[in-house]
Design an enzyme around this catalytic site. Sequence first.
Site, short mmCIF file in Angstrom:
data_model
loop_
_atom_site.label_atom_id
_atom_site.label_comp_id
_atom_site.label_asym_id
_atom_site.label_seq_id
_atom_site.Cartn_x
_atom_site.Cartn_y
_atom_site.Cartn_z
N VAL A 130 -1.83 4.94 -0.23
CA VAL A 130 -1.24 3.53 -0.82
C VAL A 130 -2.43 2.92 -2.02
O VAL A 130 -1.80 2.47 -3.01
CB VAL A 130 -1.54 2.21 0.45
CG1 VAL A 130 -1.24 1.04 -0.28
CG2 VAL A 130 -0.26 2.70 1.42
N GLU A 131 -3.50 3.35 -1.65
CA GLU A 131 -4.44 2.92 -2.91
C GLU A 131 -4.25 3.70 -4.15
O GLU A 131 -4.44 3.21 -5.23
CB GLU A 131 -6.01 3.25 -2.23
CG GLU A 131 -6.35 2.29 -1.16
CD GLU A 131 -6.43 0.74 -1.78
OE1 GLU A 131 -6.85 0.52 -2.70
OE2 GLU A 131 -6.28 0.05 -0.56
N THR A 132 -4.29 4.84 -4.01
CA THR A 132 -4.32 5.72 -5.38
C THR A 132 -3.31 7.06 -5.46
O THR A 132 -3.49 7.73 -6.30
CB THR A 132 -5.59 6.06 -5.71
OG1 THR A 132 -6.14 7.20 -4.83
CG2 THR A 132 -6.65 5.11 -5.79
#
Length: 337
Positions: A130-132
């Site tokens: 989700v983050e990167t």
Amino acid sequence: MSRSGRCLACIVLALALSSPMRAAAGAATPYAGRRDVRDFIAEMVHKHGFVKDELRTLFARARFQPSIITAITPPTEPRAKSWQAYRALFLTPERIDAGIAFREQQRAALAQAAALYGVPEEIIVAIIGVETVYGRNTGSYRVIDALSTLAFDYPPRAEFFRGELENFLLYARDAGIDTLALKGSYAGAIGIPQFMPGSYRRYAVDLDGDGKQDLSGSFADAIGSVANFLKAHGWETGQPVAYRAQVQGEKFRRLVDAGIKPAYRYGDLANFGVSAAGEAKADAACALIELTTPDEPSEYLVGFTNFYVLTRYNRSSMYAAAVLELAQAVKLDDQTK
């Protein structure tokens, strides 16, 4: 190189700058020449022993980035939040497939982190996804520019970002990195797991054992650090995260209105017209989460302590729900291969 503080002069200036337009006007003066930055430098020298001339040189090269102010400023007319639109950003076949590949590539580090911190591998994978997108999109802004812009030219959260600027400069000095070279998000988040500098200093770990806590270049360190962050915020090993729920009547509204922090007993949900699709101890603390989509029926989750812990990473119930669904998808597909 340098560190940041919360000085009275900075707060006074922040109150005076009441809009992004005024902030941009204030940023016309190079940072090293501004009174608020000079006061900040003086406090950093006094508080942490930095060299004044080095800090002045650093801030002379820091640049105000108006696109950061645009990105972080809430819209004047807030849009209704849509769970389905949010979910669609992260629950794509491409991201799920990439998560399965990442889990296979990093199997040893994931197993080590899960054993050390008690956090399931798929949860760690999902957060990084989700983050990167598993390290593919870590940000293109110089961290010093992002944090300077927000610390000195974004009044609504200036105090918070001055603290993060302080932590960034402390981290850079301790790690011996080039303060001007490191890049991150528009908010100053760093590396594969997008840790803010304060979290980097508190929760980053050296899982690969090379003597460095490197969240930009080491997937193992990123994996271990995500697990450490969750454990430090109260992750309960072996306990559920959330179950889908059905509601009836109107009493369930009391649970929704109580917020996402677990405050009710799982065994009492039926008294509020709530049924959940899973088993838990009767005295397990839980909350009822409503995921809304305009013009569509809401979806509901019964969230336990572990769901709340996910919201400490990003304080959004939609974020935690997306992480949970991606984790489930990665785990399911991984088991079928």
